[in-house]
Motif scaffolding. Structure first.
Motif: not given
Length: 101
Positions: A52-61
């Motif tokens: 979930x954290x990886x998805x949030x970071x990727x979404x921000x990018x």
């Protein structure tokens, strides 16, 4: 436009997504892009604790990339508009020049 369900895999999760007819390829490409970015980010950073954290970071990018692209396109549009205005002014000057006999 009719919609139907397409199954995609994102972050090792199988998802069924409503998709307009004819847009399946774009949806699959988007899912592939997400998976590639997640894989790249996982290799770069060991600080991500959960999917979930990886998805949030990727979404921000992705959001950052989108905003940067929009900004770049707007700047390019402004440059083109300026060139068009200069060209129009040059043409008007040439057309309105008094003819010498």
């Amino acid at each position: 436009m009719s919609q139907h369900t397409v199954t995609i895999n994102v972050a090792n999760k199988r998802l069924k997504v409503a998709c307009p007819a004819g847009h399946e390829s774009a949806l699959l490409q988007a899912a592939n892009e997400i998976n590639q970015r997640l894989e790249q980010d996982a290799k770069k950073s060991q600080s991500v604790k959960s999917p979930e954290q990886a998805l949030v970071m990727m979404s921000l990018n992705l959001a950052h990339d989108l905003l940067q692209t929009r900004n770049d396109l707007e700047q390019e549009r402004e440059k083109m508009q300026s060139k068009i205005e200069l060209l129009q002014a040059t043409i008007e000057q040439a057309v309105n020049r008094p003819k010498t006999a």
